[in-house]
Scaffold this motif. Sequence first.
Motif, short mmCIF file in Angstrom:
data_model
loop_
_atom_site.label_atom_id
_atom_site.label_comp_id
_atom_site.label_asym_id
_atom_site.label_seq_id
_atom_site.Cartn_x
_atom_site.Cartn_y
_atom_site.Cartn_z
N ILE A 33 19.05 -27.99 -0.37
CA ILE A 33 19.69 -28.74 0.63
C ILE A 33 19.11 -30.29 0.61
N GLU A 34 19.92 -31.31 0.19
CA GLU A 34 19.44 -32.59 0.30
C GLU A 34 19.93 -33.39 1.41
N HIS A 35 21.18 -33.20 1.92
CA HIS A 35 22.00 -33.93 3.12
C HIS A 35 22.68 -32.89 3.93
N VAL A 36 22.68 -33.15 5.03
CA VAL A 36 23.55 -32.61 6.14
C VAL A 36 24.67 -33.23 6.77
N ALA A 37 25.98 -32.86 6.95
CA ALA A 37 26.81 -33.61 7.52
C ALA A 37 27.74 -32.58 8.11
N ARG A 38 28.41 -33.05 9.10
CA ARG A 38 29.61 -32.16 9.82
C ARG A 38 30.85 -32.91 8.96
N VAL A 39 31.65 -31.50 8.78
CA VAL A 39 32.85 -31.78 8.00
C VAL A 39 33.83 -31.01 8.67
N GLU A 40 34.97 -31.42 8.39
CA GLU A 40 36.27 -30.79 9.03
C GLU A 40 37.31 -31.11 8.04
N ALA A 41 38.49 -30.33 8.00
CA ALA A 41 39.69 -30.45 7.28
C ALA A 41 40.25 -31.87 7.51
N PRO A 42 40.51 -32.69 6.53
CA PRO A 42 40.67 -32.14 5.27
C PRO A 42 39.14 -32.65 4.68
N VAL A 43 39.02 -31.88 3.61
CA VAL A 43 37.46 -32.10 2.93
C VAL A 43 37.61 -33.46 2.10
N ASP A 44 38.45 -33.53 1.35
CA ASP A 44 38.61 -34.72 0.56
C ASP A 44 37.13 -34.99 -0.15
N ASN A 45 36.96 -36.18 0.15
CA ASN A 45 35.67 -36.67 -0.50
C ASN A 45 34.58 -36.77 0.46
N PHE A 46 34.73 -35.98 1.49
CA PHE A 46 33.52 -36.14 2.58
C PHE A 46 32.44 -35.25 2.40
N VAL A 47 32.42 -34.51 1.37
CA VAL A 47 31.29 -33.43 1.29
C VAL A 47 30.43 -34.14 -0.18
N ARG A 48 29.09 -34.20 -0.32
CA ARG A 48 28.58 -34.40 -1.18
C ARG A 48 27.91 -33.43 -1.84
N PRO A 49 27.48 -33.33 -3.13
CA PRO A 49 26.73 -32.47 -3.62
C PRO A 49 25.47 -31.83 -3.16
#
Length: 123
Positions: free
Chosen positions: A30-46
């Motif tokens: 784990i290097e980052h933390v973020a809240r995400v909801e649908a749609p995912v699109d490009n809002f999640v990083r590796p």
Amino acid sequence: MFTVKDFLELPQVEWYELLGGEAGIEERSIEHVARVEAPVDNFVRPKELALSTILGLRDDQEKTELFIREVCQRQASALVISVPEDKITLLKSAVKFADKRRFPVILLPWDWHFSEIVDLVLG
């Protein structure tokens, strides 16, 4: 390297349910933390610990499975789900997908503030 397993072993994480992808907890960092909801699109990083209430998806298991697949495909470290009932049932195909991809899907109690999780992981 801080892994999903390290996160789950923190003393503050008193209760969780691993819904799928258990085999990946030791290898996913784990290097980052973020809240995400649908749609995912490009809002999640590796290597991101994705936090979600799966708002709008809870009553549709197929959409929930698609959400899990999309977060995994963005190479997130894991998906943490928090719902008011502290209970969720995933389709067997969603669990099988998470297991095959070694993608941890974790249920945490509703009373956890996501900002607390961010502080624990990145603080």
